[in-house]
Design an enzyme around this catalytic site. Structure first.
Site, PDB file in Angstrom:
ATOM      1  N   GLN A  77       0.861  -1.177   0.000  1.00  0.00           N
ATOM      2  CA  GLN A  77       0.000   0.000   0.000  1.00  0.00           C
ATOM      3  C   GLN A  77       0.902   1.232   0.000  1.00  0.00           C
ATOM      4  O   GLN A  77       1.687   1.426   0.933  1.00  0.00           O
ATOM      5  CB  GLN A  77      -0.913   0.003   1.223  1.00  0.00           C
ATOM      6  CG  GLN A  77      -1.923  -1.120   1.259  1.00  0.00           C
ATOM      7  CD  GLN A  77      -3.056  -0.934   0.258  1.00  0.00           C
ATOM      8  OE1 GLN A  77      -3.181   0.115  -0.372  1.00  0.00           O
ATOM      9  NE2 GLN A  77      -3.883  -1.958   0.094  1.00  0.00           N
TER      10      GLN A  77
ATOM     11  N   GLU B  99      -2.336 -16.757  -0.372  1.00  0.00           N
ATOM     12  CA  GLU B  99      -1.571 -15.880  -1.259  1.00  0.00           C
ATOM     13  C   GLU B  99      -0.837 -16.772  -2.255  1.00  0.00           C
ATOM     14  O   GLU B  99      -0.387 -17.862  -1.891  1.00  0.00           O
ATOM     15  CB  GLU B  99      -0.587 -15.049  -0.426  1.00  0.00           C
ATOM     16  CG  GLU B  99       0.496 -14.329  -1.181  1.00  0.00           C
ATOM     17  CD  GLU B  99      -0.036 -13.295  -2.149  1.00  0.00           C
ATOM     18  OE1 GLU B  99       0.444 -13.277  -3.285  1.00  0.00           O
ATOM     19  OE2 GLU B  99      -0.925 -12.511  -1.758  1.00  0.00           O
TER      20      GLU B  99
ATOM     21  N   CYS C  80      -9.559  -1.514  -4.960  1.00  0.00           N
ATOM     22  CA  CYS C  80      -8.855  -0.421  -5.634  1.00  0.00           C
ATOM     23  C   CYS C  80      -9.529  -0.070  -6.956  1.00  0.00           C
ATOM     24  O   CYS C  80      -9.012   0.747  -7.717  1.00  0.00           O
ATOM     25  CB  CYS C  80      -7.390  -0.804  -5.868  1.00  0.00           C
ATOM     26  SG  CYS C  80      -7.173  -2.236  -6.937  1.00  0.00           S
TER      27      CYS C  80
ATOM     28  N   ASN D 257      -0.194  -7.662   5.502  1.00  0.00           N
ATOM     29  CA  ASN D 257      -0.502  -6.274   5.851  1.00  0.00           C
ATOM     30  C   ASN D 257      -1.719  -6.172   6.772  1.00  0.00           C
ATOM     31  O   ASN D 257      -1.646  -5.566   7.851  1.00  0.00           O
ATOM     32  CB  ASN D 257      -0.736  -5.468   4.574  1.00  0.00           C
ATOM     33  CG  ASN D 257      -1.068  -4.018   4.845  1.00  0.00           C
ATOM     34  OD1 ASN D 257      -0.333  -3.317   5.522  1.00  0.00           O
ATOM     35  ND2 ASN D 257      -2.199  -3.554   4.313  1.00  0.00           N
TER      36      ASN D 257
ATOM     37  N   TYR E  47      -5.786 -13.152  -0.804  1.00  0.00           N
ATOM     38  CA  TYR E  47      -4.852 -12.125  -1.303  1.00  0.00           C
ATOM     39  C   TYR E  47      -4.137 -11.437  -0.133  1.00  0.00           C
ATOM     40  O   TYR E  47      -4.081 -10.215  -0.051  1.00  0.00           O
ATOM     41  CB  TYR E  47      -5.582 -11.070  -2.150  1.00  0.00           C
ATOM     42  CG  TYR E  47      -6.627 -11.608  -3.097  1.00  0.00           C
ATOM     43  CD1 TYR E  47      -6.267 -12.097  -4.348  1.00  0.00           C
ATOM     44  CD2 TYR E  47      -7.975 -11.629  -2.748  1.00  0.00           C
ATOM     45  CE1 TYR E  47      -7.231 -12.588  -5.224  1.00  0.00           C
ATOM     46  CE2 TYR E  47      -8.940 -12.116  -3.617  1.00  0.00           C
ATOM     47  CZ  TYR E  47      -8.562 -12.594  -4.853  1.00  0.00           C
ATOM     48  OH  TYR E  47      -9.520 -13.082  -5.719  1.00  0.00           O
TER      49      TYR E  47
ATOM     50  N   GLU F 103      -9.674   4.382  -3.265  1.00  0.00           N
ATOM     51  CA  GLU F 103      -9.735   3.075  -2.609  1.00  0.00           C
ATOM     52  C   GLU F 103     -11.030   3.024  -1.805  1.00  0.00           C
ATOM     53  O   GLU F 103     -11.405   3.994  -1.145  1.00  0.00           O
ATOM     54  CB  GLU F 103      -8.538   2.906  -1.676  1.00  0.00           C
ATOM     55  CG  GLU F 103      -8.246   1.497  -1.268  1.00  0.00           C
ATOM     56  CD  GLU F 103      -7.231   0.810  -2.160  1.00  0.00           C
ATOM     57  OE1 GLU F 103      -6.940  -0.364  -1.913  1.00  0.00           O
ATOM     58  OE2 GLU F 103      -6.730   1.443  -3.113  1.00  0.00           O
TER      59      GLU F 103
ATOM     60  N   ASP G 190      -8.992  -8.531  -0.603  1.00  0.00           N
ATOM     61  CA  ASP G 190      -8.343  -7.316  -1.109  1.00  0.00           C
ATOM     62  C   ASP G 190      -7.790  -7.665  -2.489  1.00  0.00           C
ATOM     63  O   ASP G 190      -6.579  -7.797  -2.675  1.00  0.00           O
ATOM     64  CB  ASP G 190      -7.232  -6.880  -0.146  1.00  0.00           C
ATOM     65  CG  ASP G 190      -6.578  -5.565  -0.559  1.00  0.00           C
ATOM     66  OD1 ASP G 190      -7.057  -4.944  -1.534  1.00  0.00           O
ATOM     67  OD2 ASP G 190      -5.588  -5.171   0.081  1.00  0.00           O
TER      68      ASP G 190
END
Length: 357
Positions: free
Chosen positions: A180, A230, A315, A214, A209, A349, A290
């Site tokens: 990010q 992931e 996004c 994060n 994801y 976002e 995400d």
């Protein structure tokens, strides 16, 4: 994702006005707006180099017209990037070997550290000693890349600390990870999710994801167990390392695509990468997604709509709207947040919290 196809929306108020109308079929309550500082907010910057009369300039090129713009200062870039740019340029201008066939630079910074990546159209092995001198003299973490080659001086890994609800979360990642690029907004996004979870009955979390963790590391204390997936092996390795940095023991990481996870949960296929994880032991009350700009495909939507609560970080408002058309058949949008990730640009976002009808 840019909103420029819909109009010239640059301020947060303008973006808010557009999003209210664009998503009115799904949400009519008040949106939560999260502003960013106007300058020095971006932790990643990529520039080209322009060569003229045996000297070197930072440059950007218009993607449509290809017009060249000489860059002397980036007011949106982190202060550490702005301070280092002239030092780097002065050094490169004085070293003909480093300057030759150099075409780009990438800056990446955290609250603590800075790294740069120099991009070449030549064999970087031939200038290895020059690159090492640059790294040592300017005291910088340096990566050099050319076709099929990568050299690292000092380290390519950066450390980051995020402040989330009076907690410090520690991370390590490198330039290859998805990051990010606005740290202040990133902290606000994670905090927004945490504030929602504070009001929820919670069991286990499924995250798709997850990257280098994060969201995962910050959300783990809210749940009994977390399963985070992931596809990038490098990201998974950083995520495991970040668990150790934070003394977190309730997260299980799996290197699976969202489509593979869907097959595994439906027991349509077994995966060796899940040999140490018993999916039946999880009781998912929440799922966090995400996704990339393309949004969620049908297999993922079919998977996540089985769960009571969905947190969707997007996004791309366009693919978010398409996905909400499907998710709204089983879920209702309870909260909608707008994060001004890139100030004075058409990009936005979104964060959406949905619960089962």
């Amino acid at each position: 994702m840019s909103l420029e196809n819909f109009g010239n929306f640059l301020t947060l108020d303008e973006k808010h006005s557009f999003i209210k109308k664009y998503f009115k079929e799904f949400y009519t309550k008040d949106f939560k707006l999260f502003a960013s500082k106007d300058k020095h907010y971006r932790t990643r910057a990529e520039l080209s180099f322009y060569h003229e009369n045996d000297t070197l300039f930072y440059a950007m090129f218009d993607p449509k017209s290809k017009k060249k713009y000489i860059i002397e200062y980036l007011d949106f870039a982190d202060e550490k990037i702005c301070a280092f740019m002239p030092k780097l340029l002065e050094y490169l201008r004085q070293d003909n070997k480093l300057k030759e066939k150099l075409f780009g630079v990438e800056f990446l910074t955290t609250k603590q550290e800075l790294s740069i990546t120099l991009l070449y159209h030549k064999n970087i092995e031939d200038i290895k000693s020059n690159l090492e001198n640059l790294s040592n003299i300017l005291h910088i973490n340096l990566i050099a890349r050319s076709k099929g080659k990568k050299l690292i001086f000092k380290t390519e890994n950066l450390r980051q600390t995020l402040n989330i609800q009076d907690r410090k979360i520690f991370y390590e990642f490198n330039n290859d990870c998805f990051i990010q690029p606005n740290t202040t907004i990133n902290e606000k996004m994670i905090t927004w999710v945490c504030e929602i979870l504070n009001t929820q009955k919670r069991m286990d979390l499924l995250e798709l994801y997850c990257g280098y963790g994060n969201f995962t590391l910050a959300l783990a204390p809210f749940f009994f167990k977390v399963l985070a997936t992931e596809i990038s092996k490098s990201n998974i390795n950083f995520a495991l390392k970040n668990c150790k940095l934070n003394n977190t023991t309730n997260i299980h990481f799996a290197r699976l695509s969202s489509e593979e996870l869907s097959l595994a949960i439906k027991k349509e296929r077994e995966f060796f990468r899940l040999k140490d994880i018993r999916l039946d032991d999880f009781n998912f009350s929440h799922v966090l997604v995400d996704p990339p700009r393309a949004g969620l495909d049908k297999s993922v939507i079919d998977l996540i709509k089985k769960y009571e609560n969905i947190i969707y970080i997007s996004c791309n408002p366009i693919t978010l709207k398409e996905n909400l058309k499907e998710l709204s058949l089983t879920h209702r949008v309870e909260e909608f947040a707008l994060f001004d990730q890139f100030v004075n640009t058409p990009h936005l976002e979104c964060g959406v919290f949905l619960s089962k009808v």
